[in-house]
Motif scaffolding. Structure first.
Motif, PDB file in Angstrom:
ATOM      1  N   SER A 134      42.247 -12.455  22.343  1.00 51.81           N
ATOM      2  CA  SER A 134      43.299 -12.479  21.511  1.00 51.81           C
ATOM      3  C   SER A 134      43.251 -13.186  20.375  1.00 51.81           C
ATOM      4  O   SER A 134      42.221 -13.976  20.198  1.00 51.81           O
ATOM      5  CB  SER A 134      44.644 -12.534  22.409  1.00 51.81           C
ATOM      6  N   GLY A 135      44.153 -13.207  19.330  1.00 48.21           N
ATOM      7  CA  GLY A 135      43.946 -14.080  18.364  1.00 48.21           C
ATOM      8  C   GLY A 135      45.441 -14.238  17.768  1.00 48.21           C
ATOM      9  O   GLY A 135      46.468 -13.853  18.136  1.00 48.21           O
ATOM     10  N   LYS A 136      45.596 -15.062  16.707  1.00 47.96           N
ATOM     11  CA  LYS A 136      46.772 -15.350  15.819  1.00 47.96           C
ATOM     12  C   LYS A 136      46.621 -15.886  14.407  1.00 47.96           C
ATOM     13  O   LYS A 136      45.475 -16.509  14.131  1.00 47.96           O
ATOM     14  CB  LYS A 136      47.217 -16.704  16.543  1.00 47.96           C
ATOM     15  N   TYR A 137      47.356 -15.144  13.751  1.00 53.45           N
ATOM     16  CA  TYR A 137      47.176 -15.472  12.490  1.00 53.45           C
ATOM     17  C   TYR A 137      48.488 -16.258  11.822  1.00 53.45           C
ATOM     18  O   TYR A 137      49.638 -15.879  12.144  1.00 53.45           O
ATOM     19  CB  TYR A 137      47.193 -14.167  11.351  1.00 53.45           C
ATOM     20  N   ILE A 138      48.248 -17.717  11.116  1.00 51.52           N
ATOM     21  CA  ILE A 138      49.372 -18.318  10.872  1.00 51.52           C
ATOM     22  C   ILE A 138      49.205 -18.356   9.305  1.00 51.52           C
ATOM     23  O   ILE A 138      48.263 -18.692   8.856  1.00 51.52           O
ATOM     24  CB  ILE A 138      49.369 -19.453  11.506  1.00 51.52           C
TER      25      ILE A 138
ATOM     26  N   ALA B  40      49.970 -16.996   0.544  1.00 53.26           N
ATOM     27  CA  ALA B  40      49.593 -17.968   1.454  1.00 53.26           C
ATOM     28  C   ALA B  40      49.182 -19.400   0.651  1.00 53.26           C
ATOM     29  O   ALA B  40      48.378 -19.167  -0.268  1.00 53.26           O
ATOM     30  CB  ALA B  40      48.520 -17.407   2.311  1.00 53.26           C
ATOM     31  N   LEU B  41      49.738 -20.482   1.090  1.00 50.94           N
ATOM     32  CA  LEU B  41      49.244 -21.580   0.602  1.00 50.94           C
ATOM     33  C   LEU B  41      47.939 -22.020   1.454  1.00 50.94           C
ATOM     34  O   LEU B  41      47.017 -22.444   1.068  1.00 50.94           O
ATOM     35  CB  LEU B  41      49.947 -22.817   0.827  1.00 50.94           C
ATOM     36  N   VAL B  42      48.107 -21.611   2.742  1.00 49.45           N
ATOM     37  CA  VAL B  42      46.955 -21.609   3.598  1.00 49.45           C
ATOM     38  C   VAL B  42      46.946 -20.511   4.647  1.00 49.45           C
ATOM     39  O   VAL B  42      48.441 -20.262   5.139  1.00 49.45           O
ATOM     40  CB  VAL B  42      47.017 -22.818   4.438  1.00 49.45           C
ATOM     41  N   GLY B  43      45.875 -19.933   5.109  1.00 48.46           N
ATOM     42  CA  GLY B  43      46.068 -18.834   6.063  1.00 48.46           C
ATOM     43  C   GLY B  43      44.956 -18.964   7.073  1.00 48.46           C
ATOM     44  O   GLY B  43      43.922 -19.209   6.666  1.00 48.46           O
ATOM     45  N   VAL B  44      45.440 -19.065   8.172  1.00 42.55           N
ATOM     46  CA  VAL B  44      44.407 -19.292   9.314  1.00 42.55           C
ATOM     47  C   VAL B  44      44.415 -18.147  10.514  1.00 42.55           C
ATOM     48  O   VAL B  44      45.239 -17.914  10.980  1.00 42.55           O
ATOM     49  CB  VAL B  44      44.903 -20.556  10.105  1.00 42.55           C
ATOM     50  N   ALA B  45      43.141 -17.816  10.739  1.00 44.01           N
ATOM     51  CA  ALA B  45      43.179 -16.883  11.859  1.00 44.01           C
ATOM     52  C   ALA B  45      42.359 -17.279  12.866  1.00 44.01           C
ATOM     53  O   ALA B  45      41.237 -17.738  12.540  1.00 44.01           O
ATOM     54  CB  ALA B  45      42.618 -15.543  11.351  1.00 44.01           C
ATOM     55  N   ALA B  46      42.613 -17.187  14.152  1.00 47.98           N
ATOM     56  CA  ALA B  46      41.841 -17.689  15.324  1.00 47.98           C
ATOM     57  C   ALA B  46      41.706 -16.623  16.258  1.00 47.98           C
ATOM     58  O   ALA B  46      42.729 -16.134  16.630  1.00 47.98           O
ATOM     59  CB  ALA B  46      42.210 -18.908  15.802  1.00 47.98           C
ATOM     60  N   CYS B  47      40.439 -16.116  16.586  1.00 40.66           N
ATOM     61  CA  CYS B  47      40.218 -15.137  17.781  1.00 40.66           C
ATOM     62  C   CYS B  47      39.580 -15.786  18.833  1.00 40.66           C
ATOM     63  O   CYS B  47      38.464 -16.316  18.600  1.00 40.66           O
ATOM     64  CB  CYS B  47      39.496 -13.887  17.262  1.00 40.66           C
ATOM     65  N   LEU B  48      39.922 -15.644  20.057  1.00 39.04           N
ATOM     66  CA  LEU B  48      39.223 -16.093  21.212  1.00 39.04           C
ATOM     67  C   LEU B  48      38.870 -15.150  22.205  1.00 39.04           C
ATOM     68  O   LEU B  48      39.619 -14.095  22.384  1.00 39.04           O
ATOM     69  CB  LEU B  48      40.175 -17.451  22.033  1.00 39.04           C
ATOM     70  N   THR B  49      37.719 -15.095  22.805  1.00 41.87           N
ATOM     71  CA  THR B  49      37.325 -14.339  23.928  1.00 41.87           C
ATOM     72  C   THR B  49      37.135 -15.135  25.201  1.00 41.87           C
ATOM     73  O   THR B  49      36.227 -15.975  25.023  1.00 41.87           O
ATOM     74  CB  THR B  49      36.075 -13.310  23.504  1.00 41.87           C
TER      75      THR B  49
END
Ligand SMILES: Cc1cc2nc3c(=O)[nH]c(=O)nc-3n(C[C@H](O)[C@H](O)[C@H](O)COP(=O)(O)OP(=O)(O)OC[C@H]3O[C@@H](n4cnc5c(N)ncnc54)[C@H](O)[C@@H]3O)c2cc1C
Length: 294
Positions: free
Chosen positions: A184-188, A199-208
């Motif tokens: 799953s992942g999350k975008y902040i 966005a001032l900053v955009g962070v996307a993280a996907c983990l398996t």
């Protein structure tokens, strides 16, 4: 306030991909294509772009729709609007990180016009769909009169408002591989206000994750608005792969991401603030992605 009219242009509305490509070839550098027009028409009003021919893509059925491709993943036509992505249960349930991003973009009115392809082809560093799609391992298909090619989205961007898309090419679709059941992942997105802001900053993280337990099998981290293009951050991923996910690891990955990013300082935010927020938000996105899997 003085509102500028659009400069004069000739309008074309092709009904097929081949017709659109023919028009592009015929009018060369004097033509611009548009989908929703939410970026291009603003640029034309500002006279940043003054095409003599404007090619409207909206009638081209081959470039529309969200098509699940068996167990392989999903193909999304470049003309799919942000609103269609927001309303798709497939996107919300299986590609949640992309859904995170589109629901935070612009306003309902802009989302009903603006398209996924338009967001990527604009190639601005803050394009909100780019970090989640890079983290999902997405690729884009481009077509020209003699054929088509596919490139990973992480290789698509070249600089601010620059990409590998050639003048005679159109983006046809985006392909996202199916994530595993344990991914799953999350975008902040950090904004100056709660809505209608870039966005001032955009962070996307996907983990398996491994099927059971806390070990991370694969991690993909991508950032927006903190470099000349959206970027993937392998240094942050290395801090997570084959490790247990916890606060310490997530913090380590956040630190690695903040070292790699190259933001500009501008009227909206200082360089130092953006870097420190990359560290904080990368950690947060990783822990939230992990929470979603569990
Ligand atoms: C008020 C407002 C708020 C916004 N908020 C956000 C936000 O929060 N986050 C964000 O990321 N963006 C935001 N945007 C920017 C914009 O709405 C999005 O980037 C949108 O997705 C652009 O899609 P479009 O279809 O309107 O693009 P268009 O304006 O139609 O096209 C944009 C560019 O892409 C090219 N293009 C479009 N489609 C194709 C294709 N299929 N093949 C080849 N080239 C193509 C065009 O030639 C043009 O250069 C905002 C814009 C406005 C006006």
């Amino acid at each position: 306030m003085f509102i500028k009219r659009l400069p004069d242009f000739q309008h074309h509305a092709p009904a097929s991909l081949s017709e659109a490509l023919g028009l592009l070839t015929r009018h060369g550098g004097k033509a611009e294509v548009y989908a929703g027009g939410t970026d291009l028409l603003v640029a034309m009003k500002k006279r940043e772009k003054t095409p003599e021919h404007l090619i409207d893509l909206k009638k081209i059925g081959e470039m529309k729709g969200i098509h699940p491709d068996g167990k392989k993943g999903v193909r999304i036509g470049a003309l799919t609007t942000l609103g269609e992505l927001e309303r798709s249960t497939l996107i919300q349930e299986q590609f949640t990180i992309l859904w995170d991003a589109v629901t935070m973009m612009a306003s309902p009115q802009v989302r009903s016009l603006g398209t996924l392809g338009g967001n990527l082809c604009s190639a601005v560093p803050s394009a909100d769909t780019a970090p989640p799609l890079i983290a999902l391992g997405a690729s884009v298909k481009m077509v020209e009169p003699r054929g088509e090619r596919e490139v990973l989205l992480e290789d698509f961007f070249r600089g601010p408002k620059e990409s590998v898309l050639q003048k005679n090419e159109l983006m046809k679709e985006v392909f996202i591989p199916q994530p595993s059941d344990f991914a799953s992942g999350k975008y902040i997105k950090l904004m100056r206000r709660e809505a209608m802001d870039l966005a001032l900053v955009g962070v996307a993280a996907c983990l398996t994750m491994e099927s059971r337990g806390k070990i991370c099998k694969d991690a993909r981290i991508a950032l927006g608005a903190v470099a000349p293009t959206p970027i993937r951050v392998p240094q942050a991923e290395e801090a997570l792969i084959n490790r247990e996910i916890d606060e310490v690891r997530a913090k380590e990955a956040g630190k690695a991401a903040s070292v790699v990013c190259r933001p500009i300082g501008d009227i909206r935010s200082s360089l130092a603030y953006r870097c420190s927020m990359v560290e904080v938000l990368t950690k947060r996105a990783i822990l939230e992605a992990y929470r979603r899997i569990r």
